[in-house]
Design a protein around this motif. Sequence first.
Motif, PDB file in Angstrom:
ATOM      1  N   VAL A 125      49.563  41.260  52.728  1.00 21.95           N
ATOM      2  CA  VAL A 125      50.537  40.509  52.107  1.00 21.95           C
ATOM      3  C   VAL A 125      50.024  39.799  50.991  1.00 21.95           C
ATOM      4  O   VAL A 125      50.960  39.939  49.486  1.00 21.95           O
ATOM      5  N   ARG A 126      48.534  39.949  50.430  1.00 28.14           N
ATOM      6  CA  ARG A 126      48.118  39.557  48.540  1.00 28.14           C
ATOM      7  C   ARG A 126      49.882  40.591  48.083  1.00 28.14           C
ATOM      8  O   ARG A 126      49.977  40.424  46.860  1.00 28.14           O
ATOM      9  N   TYR A 127      49.121  42.360  48.272  1.00 28.68           N
ATOM     10  CA  TYR A 127      50.166  43.143  47.851  1.00 28.68           C
ATOM     11  C   TYR A 127      51.474  43.400  47.537  1.00 28.68           C
ATOM     12  O   TYR A 127      52.146  42.923  46.282  1.00 28.68           O
ATOM     13  N   ILE A 128      51.922  42.350  48.833  1.00 26.43           N
ATOM     14  CA  ILE A 128      53.510  42.180  48.652  1.00 26.43           C
ATOM     15  C   ILE A 128      53.802  41.146  47.835  1.00 26.43           C
ATOM     16  O   ILE A 128      54.855  40.973  46.782  1.00 26.43           O
ATOM     17  N   ILE A 129      52.799  40.416  47.740  1.00 27.29           N
ATOM     18  CA  ILE A 129      53.395  38.955  46.332  1.00 27.29           C
ATOM     19  C   ILE A 129      53.497  39.057  45.499  1.00 27.29           C
ATOM     20  O   ILE A 129      53.940  38.947  44.548  1.00 27.29           O
ATOM     21  N   ASP A 130      52.072  40.392  45.475  1.00 25.63           N
ATOM     22  CA  ASP A 130      51.612  40.794  44.032  1.00 25.63           C
ATOM     23  C   ASP A 130      53.035  41.500  43.121  1.00 25.63           C
ATOM     24  O   ASP A 130      53.454  42.025  42.296  1.00 25.63           O
ATOM     25  N   GLY A 131      53.618  41.945  44.490  1.00 28.60           N
ATOM     26  CA  GLY A 131      54.712  43.561  44.367  1.00 28.60           C
ATOM     27  C   GLY A 131      56.127  42.746  43.605  1.00 28.60           C
ATOM     28  O   GLY A 131      56.495  43.076  42.706  1.00 28.60           O
ATOM     29  N   LEU A 132      56.073  41.171  44.478  1.00 28.25           N
ATOM     30  CA  LEU A 132      57.406  40.470  44.561  1.00 28.25           C
ATOM     31  C   LEU A 132      57.125  39.913  42.364  1.00 28.25           C
ATOM     32  O   LEU A 132      57.919  39.791  41.898  1.00 28.25           O
ATOM     33  N   ASN A 133      56.443  39.202  42.651  1.00 32.24           N
ATOM     34  CA  ASN A 133      56.576  38.978  41.015  1.00 32.24           C
ATOM     35  C   ASN A 133      56.405  39.856  39.922  1.00 32.24           C
ATOM     36  O   ASN A 133      56.839  38.934  39.123  1.00 32.24           O
ATOM     37  N   GLN A 134      56.044  41.244  40.139  1.00 27.67           N
ATOM     38  CA  GLN A 134      55.896  42.114  39.473  1.00 27.67           C
ATOM     39  C   GLN A 134      57.315  42.789  39.167  1.00 27.67           C
ATOM     40  O   GLN A 134      58.089  42.745  38.382  1.00 27.67           O
ATOM     41  N   ILE A 135      58.095  42.253  40.216  1.00 29.72           N
ATOM     42  CA  ILE A 135      59.299  43.032  40.601  1.00 29.72           C
ATOM     43  C   ILE A 135      60.778  42.351  39.647  1.00 29.72           C
ATOM     44  O   ILE A 135      61.333  42.334  39.270  1.00 29.72           O
ATOM     45  N   LEU A 136      60.908  40.742  40.245  1.00 28.22           N
ATOM     46  CA  LEU A 136      61.905  39.847  39.932  1.00 28.22           C
ATOM     47  C   LEU A 136      61.708  39.461  38.853  1.00 28.22           C
ATOM     48  O   LEU A 136      60.511  39.139  38.044  1.00 28.22           O
ATOM     49  N   LYS A 137      63.255  38.738  37.581  1.00 28.26           N
ATOM     50  CA  LYS A 137      62.965  38.964  36.602  1.00 28.26           C
ATOM     51  C   LYS A 137      63.879  37.598  36.760  1.00 28.26           C
ATOM     52  O   LYS A 137      64.817  37.111  37.582  1.00 28.26           O
ATOM     53  N   PRO A 138      63.688  36.405  36.131  1.00 21.00           N
ATOM     54  CA  PRO A 138      64.379  34.657  36.385  1.00 21.00           C
ATOM     55  C   PRO A 138      65.940  35.118  35.985  1.00 21.00           C
ATOM     56  O   PRO A 138      66.860  34.528  36.188  1.00 21.00           O
ATOM     57  N   SER A 139      65.996  36.385  35.722  1.00 22.68           N
ATOM     58  CA  SER A 139      67.693  36.358  35.102  1.00 22.68           C
ATOM     59  C   SER A 139      68.309  38.045  36.198  1.00 22.68           C
ATOM     60  O   SER A 139      69.266  37.305  36.239  1.00 22.68           O
ATOM     61  N   ASP A 140      67.522  38.047  37.276  1.00 21.38           N
ATOM     62  CA  ASP A 140      68.271  38.292  38.734  1.00 21.38           C
ATOM     63  C   ASP A 140      69.076  37.536  39.278  1.00 21.38           C
ATOM     64  O   ASP A 140      69.121  36.475  39.845  1.00 21.38           O
ATOM     65  N   THR A 141      70.948  38.416  39.540  1.00 24.10           N
ATOM     66  CA  THR A 141      71.805  37.490  40.409  1.00 24.10           C
ATOM     67  C   THR A 141      70.856  37.598  41.736  1.00 24.10           C
ATOM     68  O   THR A 141      71.900  36.967  42.217  1.00 24.10           O
ATOM     69  N   ILE A 142      70.657  37.900  42.534  1.00 24.12           N
ATOM     70  CA  ILE A 142      70.332  38.624  43.997  1.00 24.12           C
ATOM     71  C   ILE A 142      69.290  37.696  44.616  1.00 24.12           C
ATOM     72  O   ILE A 142      68.019  37.045  43.630  1.00 24.12           O
TER      73      ILE A 142
END
Length: 290
Positions: A125-142
């Motif tokens: 669970v922690r890795y999923i959260i950390d991964g999403l935090n690395q991947i997502l950008k404020p400018s994303d439209t998805i």
Amino acid sequence: MIRIGAHCSMKSPLYLEGSVNEALSYDANALMIYTGPPQNTKRSPLEALHIERARELMRQHGMTMDAMVVHAPYIINLGNSVNPSTYDLAINFLRMEIERVQCIGAKYIVLHPGSHTTGSFEDGVRYIIDGLNQILKPSDTIMILLETMAGKGSEIGKNLETLKWIKDHVHLSDHIGFCVDTCHMHDGGYDLSNVDQWIDTLDATLGLTHIPVMHINDSKNPCGSHKDRHANIGKGYIGFTTLYRIVNHPRLEHVIKILETPYIDGNPPYGAEIKALRSNDPNALPEGGA
């Protein structure tokens, strides 16, 4: 009006245009695709995908781009805390998929949260959260939609509370939503037969406004089996009446419904299943199936 469609193929030579045409052949007003093979990283160049032709075809038939749902490939496993190369691949490839989907113009990416394999559930669970935090950008439209899972093996996501926990701990949580799969929830131990009560549970835990997409599938196994084996509509343990009520429930009118049911004798059953679910006519369902 309900928006309902099916998982459509995307292949040469028409690619996205062919996917939309396939959906229209089922009298669907929504569809779901992979941007390439779900089991590997091979992807055709964007300029080959007939993106503008697909968009125009959708416009001609009154379909908005949010009706084209993208499913992330299965090889992405953000829950793997024991294999750094697998985890790095998941992060890098999901980021590439986000860029690709944004170029296509779709809004939703359905993602299996991940499996913790031989690591602990908590680390997964922690890795999923950390991964999403690395991947997502404020400018994303998805928006990434975490899918409800059946709990097969070391899958993470069979409990709604876990999915809510992940969303709440992602920094850009407004980019996280949920995709509810009826077969997965049934196999994961949730009783769907009391539809109103089940919807109350979804609303109290995830919030209905955070559920823009559902996968509508019957199940080959009893409730709580943790098997994840989809059945054709009306041919499994959930049953036609319950699935009809879910698809047409007024509280779920905003939700895009996507069929992922098995082919019957090598043919897609989606046109007949969509017709039956729209009309409350189980006699419209195709013969055979499982």
